[in-house]
Motif scaffolding. Structure first.
Motif, short mmCIF file in Angstrom:
data_model
loop_
_atom_site.label_atom_id
_atom_site.label_comp_id
_atom_site.label_asym_id
_atom_site.label_seq_id
_atom_site.Cartn_x
_atom_site.Cartn_y
_atom_site.Cartn_z
N ALA A 87 12.42 13.71 12.56
CA ALA A 87 13.32 12.71 13.13
C ALA A 87 12.58 11.40 13.36
N PRO A 88 13.27 10.28 13.15
CA PRO A 88 12.65 9.00 13.51
C PRO A 88 12.53 8.90 15.02
N THR A 89 11.51 8.21 15.47
CA THR A 89 11.33 7.96 16.90
C THR A 89 11.38 6.45 17.07
N GLY A 90 12.52 5.95 17.46
CA GLY A 90 12.70 4.50 17.52
C GLY A 90 12.45 3.91 16.14
N LYS A 91 11.91 2.68 16.13
CA LYS A 91 11.56 2.04 14.87
C LYS A 91 10.06 2.08 14.64
N TYR A 92 9.34 2.82 15.50
CA TYR A 92 7.88 2.76 15.45
C TYR A 92 7.19 4.04 15.04
N ALA A 93 7.94 5.15 14.84
CA ALA A 93 7.27 6.42 14.60
C ALA A 93 8.19 7.45 13.99
N ILE A 94 7.60 8.61 13.72
CA ILE A 94 8.33 9.77 13.21
C ILE A 94 7.79 10.98 13.96
N SER A 95 8.66 11.97 14.18
CA SER A 95 8.21 13.19 14.85
C SER A 95 8.64 14.40 14.04
N PHE A 96 7.83 15.44 14.14
CA PHE A 96 8.06 16.68 13.41
C PHE A 96 8.22 17.82 14.41
N HIS A 97 9.12 18.72 14.12
CA HIS A 97 9.21 19.99 14.84
C HIS A 97 8.65 21.02 13.85
N TRP A 98 7.43 21.47 14.12
CA TRP A 98 6.70 22.32 13.18
C TRP A 98 7.14 23.76 13.25
N ASN A 99 6.94 24.48 12.15
CA ASN A 99 7.34 25.89 12.08
C ASN A 99 6.49 26.79 12.99
N ASP A 100 5.42 26.26 13.59
CA ASP A 100 4.66 27.06 14.55
C ASP A 100 5.15 26.82 15.98
N HIS A 111 0.84 -1.19 0.00
CA HIS A 111 0.00 0.00 0.00
C HIS A 111 0.88 1.25 0.00
N LYS A 112 0.37 2.35 -0.55
CA LYS A 112 1.08 3.63 -0.55
C LYS A 112 0.17 4.68 0.08
N SER A 113 0.75 5.50 0.95
CA SER A 113 0.01 6.57 1.62
C SER A 113 0.72 7.89 1.37
N ARG A 114 -0.07 8.97 1.33
CA ARG A 114 0.48 10.31 1.12
C ARG A 114 -0.36 11.31 1.93
N TRP A 115 0.35 12.20 2.66
CA TRP A 115 -0.32 13.23 3.44
C TRP A 115 0.35 14.57 3.16
N THR A 116 -0.42 15.64 3.19
CA THR A 116 0.15 16.98 3.11
C THR A 116 0.64 17.37 4.50
N PHE A 117 1.54 18.35 4.56
CA PHE A 117 1.99 18.83 5.86
C PHE A 117 0.83 19.46 6.64
N ALA A 118 -0.07 20.13 5.93
CA ALA A 118 -1.23 20.73 6.62
C ALA A 118 -2.05 19.64 7.29
N TRP A 119 -2.30 18.53 6.58
CA TRP A 119 -3.08 17.44 7.16
C TRP A 119 -2.34 16.88 8.38
N GLN A 139 -1.02 33.44 8.22
CA GLN A 139 -0.41 32.34 8.95
C GLN A 139 0.38 31.50 7.94
N ALA A 140 1.65 31.31 8.21
CA ALA A 140 2.48 30.52 7.30
C ALA A 140 1.94 29.10 7.21
N PRO A 141 1.96 28.50 6.03
CA PRO A 141 1.51 27.11 5.92
C PRO A 141 2.37 26.19 6.79
N PRO A 142 1.77 25.15 7.34
CA PRO A 142 2.53 24.23 8.19
C PRO A 142 3.66 23.55 7.41
N ARG A 143 4.84 23.59 8.00
CA ARG A 143 6.01 22.91 7.45
C ARG A 143 6.88 22.49 8.61
#
Length: 145
Positions: free
Chosen positions: A105-118, A52-60, A96-100
């Motif tokens: 960074a990876p979080t272990g082998k189970y997740a990903i985390s974002f440091h958002w521009n807000d 399967h392939k998934s795609r999300w926008t940064f805003a979503w 308001q600047a669009p979310p970016r």
């Protein structure tokens, strides 16, 4: 008689909650390839091991932040993950600047985390959470049927 702690849900809500807790096959929640288009500012794509392939926008993604604060705020407002907050109607809305993400960074082998521009940094997006909230037509249709 107090009804604190008792929550009444519709049949539809109960069905959605049951589906959300159903265990997914391991291949469905293990990424084969993760692409974050930080430079382009477009979003993130994941190819899953089950094909399967998934795609999300940064805003979503920003509007679907799974941290406790964002989750509770969405629940109180009755919004689904990825659904933006309603904007106040005013004559001159503030820009308001669009979310970016400033960083990812990876979080272990189970997740990903974002440091958002807000400035928001507390959301940890598990692979399971992302797969359960895939926004492709096929997955969206399965959740609404």
């Amino acid at each position: 008689m107090s009804h604190e702690g008792i929550r009444f849900v519709t049949e539809e809500q109960a069905r959605r909650e049951e589906a959300a807790h159903k265990e997914l096959p391991r291949e469905a929640t293990e990424p084969l390839k993760v692409r974050v288009q930080k430079t382009e500012g477009t979003g993130m794509e994941i190819d899953w091991k089950d094909g399967h392939k998934s795609r999300w926008t940064f805003a979503w993604l920003r509007n679907a932040c799974p941290c406790a604060t964002c989750h509770e705020e969405r629940e109180k407002a009755g919004r689904e993950p990825g659904e933006p907050k309603p904007q106040a109607t005013s004559l001159l809305p503030m820009y308001q600047a669009p979310p970016r993400p400033d960083s990812v960074a990876p979080t272990g082998k189970y997740a990903i985390s974002f440091h958002w521009n807000d400035g928001h940094t507390s959301g940890i997006y598990s692979w399971d959470y992302l797969r359960r909230h895939c926004v492709c037509e096929e997955c969206t249709a399965q959740r609404t049927s």
